[in-house]
Design an enzyme around this catalytic site. Structure first.
Site, short mmCIF file in Angstrom:
data_model
loop_
_atom_site.label_atom_id
_atom_site.label_comp_id
_atom_site.label_asym_id
_atom_site.label_seq_id
_atom_site.Cartn_x
_atom_site.Cartn_y
_atom_site.Cartn_z
CB THR B 187 -0.88 0.05 1.26
OG1 THR B 187 -0.02 0.19 2.39
CG2 THR B 187 -1.69 -1.21 1.40
CD GLU B 331 -4.45 -2.28 3.72
OE1 GLU B 331 -5.14 -1.98 2.72
OE2 GLU B 331 -3.64 -1.50 4.24
#
Lengths: 565, 565
Positions: B187, B331
């Protein structure tokens, strides 16, 4: 290297919680045979499943791994039991009410069910059985029926509604190992004792996802599914679990499985999907022919259990109900194949051909064909072998007691763990399965297989033949050869040479497959579900009860194998 | 009690084998920008993935758990890498080519990628980076591009096609633990270092099944999916894996992501489904307005990444392309919600309301809302809290090295293992999520939350306001209070009291939420992707660089909390 993903087990309690919250307003409708059907929301089912789990634990003493039997039709309470029992860590054992009483008793005793939940309408079946059920401590009765039949029961008898009434509507479902037992179902094999298949939370969860994939049944909360296939028959093909994942409304026929009430349900409740074996649909079709109904909502019909005749498929197509063939067995949870034609097909006849196959293997079901000598056969649409399958919702053994290693009979499971289905067929290069025979009925002649079904179908197309069954009999030279047992039509006089010539000329049967042994019988013996009882026929032959005529062989005597000719 | 089911791990190699056999004739089409696009069947992809695995193992020495990076557009070779690398037991690491060079280098070094497979067209990006990549031993180049850029590379350089050419077209994929690492993706958080999410075979497999469920994307081999969302962006939303389960044809745009070629692809290749972020669709819509095309085949469009504006959804509806909103993050694999309206909705406006939410949680994603004090909030469609999620395809930690316990920062994962998404919103009783804010941007005032986004939207609807950003600033009494930073339109003259009154009267903002602190700024600072940079604004305030006017508070001084007024 480990992943960083959460380790969340795939549990039936999660399916229940999802269905009863996100899809809380979806409904389970149960036919009552009079007045309005009974409707219960998924939210209510969730609350009542929690109540049932409390009652089973606190009042009846059910603990982890205890087996709870259900002797029930398809209805809302059976759905509650489907979720409550596995979610609390116990094992749901669905009992097939069509089995002979002694087999049913054997199964309950073998599973050691501590509780049986029964529909009131099935007490005439249960009551005389109870004295033979050694482990059953409690009977829980729900729905209409004469309770006095249980007056002499030694097990304690409870009313379902009374039992759950005051219980909390939430239950702190335990976190279980997803490989733990969730449900069990016995196969009613014609040979030996019934065999128990024990489904895991994992297998049920994965099977449910598969059923919901668009290429499979692919239902959503826009749908209502009429589940005619019994909940005691391989988890009603997984539908109650799958529907709680997506909010599909359930229409449950309870004991009203006759053509007339089914037609009425379809007209009044307008299901978009239905699932049942061909016999049910044959009856429904006859009913609709005599008394047409508005069945316009029902566009998707899943047929499994046995092959759907082409005529039935065509008749349903005309009514706007598109039939989708599926194949499976108790050991496969059951979804093993589903016959959606491939995208490239545009020709109507070719498409129909695909729909008449057993279907294509979904992701999660691996398949291979094994020939008579144990060799792997190609997916060429021609090589026939026994189908073996592998996957996370396919059995790798049979139940042998809660703390005992499961059984892995060599005729049912390969050394590397695949299930031997006992079905013989071909697989096309694009993965469509066509079954031709049961392995036990196939004739193993000189290292090659002869399909009994092909011979029977060819024989029965002769105008003088009413019925015909072909079984394997021992042969010194070839191992086995076919014995044709023929029921002639009244007044018919075809002789065996004529019939054999007909097989070769009209039936397209290879010369080496033509039977030498023939006999005329009065009727083909049948099993309790109406299938040809070939075990009995073989027994009759063995005992010398059949008068067999042996024709001169068409197989060349000098050949290494009969196929060489 | 254990089940009797087979223990078959959920592996990416199984998805590949299924797709390349059962759906062997399905296609991956890659746009080339000139002439005919390039077409490759699933069967060929399967063969070439096996060849690539052989090359990686035998020629480049890749072993289990080794990380192999890909710096590639969406194309057939990237799909091959998607399957070959995890199937052989190594870890696919997709590299986001839009990241700043130093972040990209940091990520490659952190993951310790031994090999990078790169598209030739991306060598101008890779070449200057290579000297900083400490662990990369091999670069494998495929597709057009100037190889001379790598002339000085210390890593060994290989041609993809040369490397795989002579290799066997089958590979004996190992049986792995399904919880083993399969792929990783970092990320690009605005705070701190990037965080690595490591997907498992299990999480990818389950996520793929979910994507294929009818209530989710629900595609079949009748479909062609235009995958605009990059393969380096959360596995292209799981589409390459999901499509190999069902034979969906893939249409890959490679580097041709501009509106004109996308419109041409849609007209020529007639995809039935497409997936991308709103920005792409805004561009396509503008293109189609200027130069109309036949887009009739494209009926389903999945939009995620950020919220889809209503106007865009309506415009697409008019073109027959039905937009389906989805929400997720790196996620969450990413599918966390999907906005299919519930079955009971018949009113068009109500239906549209549902479609504008982030959507409903599918089975497998559990959700809860946590308030500012850590309390659980109800699903009432009104209580706003931070969304926390749990499930088998949701991250429970971040990567910290191959043999090191993963990181579980307390602001990202709850004590009981749920992911704190950092998104603030409400959930309706039927499970639809509406996001209103990022948790880090919400203003925590006296134990209650004030949405910065609500205030901004209300402010920006004032005719004198060009832009407005609202951030939290410390407050002695309430903990935090909102600071409104306003960009006025040229020549506009609205004063702060007027704007505050407008918020209350026209904006429907509760009195206690009205800002006391105001400032006029020349422009709202933006991040590299064009979002309001609130971190920078808060920094400016902290350093005293903003001239803040404080109005008399509207909040009653004696109140326990500002909401009491």
């Amino acid at each position: 290297m480990l992943s960083t993903m959460q380790d969340v087990p795939l549990l039936i309690s999660r399916i229940l919680t999802h269905g009863s919250t996100i899809h809380g307003s979806s409904q389970v409708t149960t036919w009552t045979g009079e007045g309005d059907p009974h409707r219960r929301s998924y939210a209510e089912i969730g609350a009542r499943a929690a109540q049932l789990a409390h009652a089973l634990r606190d009042d009846l003493g059910i603990r982890a791994d205890d087996r709870v039997g259900t002797l029930m039709w398809n209805n809302a309470e059976h759905v509650e039991a489907y979720f409550a029992i596995p979610s609390m860590g116990a094992v749901l054992h669905t009992l097939n009410l069509r089995l002979p009483a002694e087999q049913l008793a054997w199964i309950v005793n073998h599973a050691a069910d501590r509780v049986v939940i029964a529909n009131g309408s099935l007490l005439p079946l249960l009551a005389p059985l109870l004295p033979h059920l050694r482990t059953v401590e409690h009977v829980v009765v729900c729905g209409p029926g004469d309770r006095s039949l249980l007056a002499d029961a030694s097990a304690r008898v409870h009313e379902y509604e009374d039992l759950i009434a005051a219980k909390p509507v939430a239950y702190d479902w335990p976190e279980l190992d997803e490989r733990r037992a969730a449900a069990m179902c016995y196969t009613s094999g014609t040979t030996g004792d019934p065999k128990g298949v024990v489904y895991s939370h994992r297998s049920v969860y994965l099977h449910s996802m598969q059923v919901n994939m668009a290429q499979s049944m692919g239902l959503t909360d826009q749908d209502t599914s009429l589940v005619v296939v019994p909940q005691f028959h391989v988890n009603a093909w997984g539908l109650p679990h799958a529907t709680f994942m997506t909010g599909v409304n359930l229409l449950m026929p309870d004991r009203f499985l006759q053509p007339a009430p089914l037609a009425e349900m379809i007209e009044r409740e307008r299901p978009t999907h239905a699932a049942a074996v061909p016999t049910i649909w044959q009856g429904l079709l006859a009913e609709l022919t005599v008394r047409p109904r508005d069945v316009g909502a029902l566009t998707q019909v899943t047929i499994g259990g046995s092959a759907c005749p082409r005529s039935l498929m065509e008749a349903f197509d005309k009514l706007g109900m598109r039939v989708c063939h599926a194949w499976g067995m108790t050991e496969t949870s059951p979804l093993g194949t589903i016959a959606r034609p491939p995208a490239h097909v545009t020709d109507a006849e070719e498409e129909f051909g695909y729909r008449l196959t057993q279907g294509r293997f979904p992701a999660g079901v691996e398949a291979r064909l094994t020939g008579p000598g144990g060799e792997r056969l190609p997916w060429d649409g021609a090589s026939a072998g026994e189908l073996e399958v592998r996957g996370p919702w396919i059995a790798g053994a049979y139940y042998n007691g809660p703390d005992v290693q499961p059984l892995r009979p060599a005729d049912k499971f390969s050394e590397d763990g695949w299930l031997k289905t006992g079905d013989v067929g071909t697989i096309s290069p694009d993965g469509y399965l066509t079954l031709t025979d049961r392995a036990k009925d196939v004739i193993k002649s000189g290292g090659e297989w002869i399909s009994s079904v092909d011979l029977e179908n060819a024989l029965m197309s002769h105008p003088d033949v009413a019925e015909a069954a072909v079984v394997a009999v021992p042969d010194d030279r070839w191992g086995e050869r076919p014995l044709a047992t023929v029921v002639l039509k009244e007044g018919a006089s075809a002789d065996f040479e004529t019939l054999r010539a007909f097989l070769a000329e009209e039936g397209n049967i290879a010369k080496w497959q033509l039977p030498e042994r023939w006999t005329v019988i009065a009727a083909v013996p049948k099993t309790s579900v109406g299938k040809f009882d070939k075990k009995k026929l073989r027994g009759l032959h063995k005992s010398g009860a059949l008068e067999v005529t042996t024709l001169a062989p068409q197989v060349r005597r000098g050949a290494e194998s009969p196929a060489a000719d």
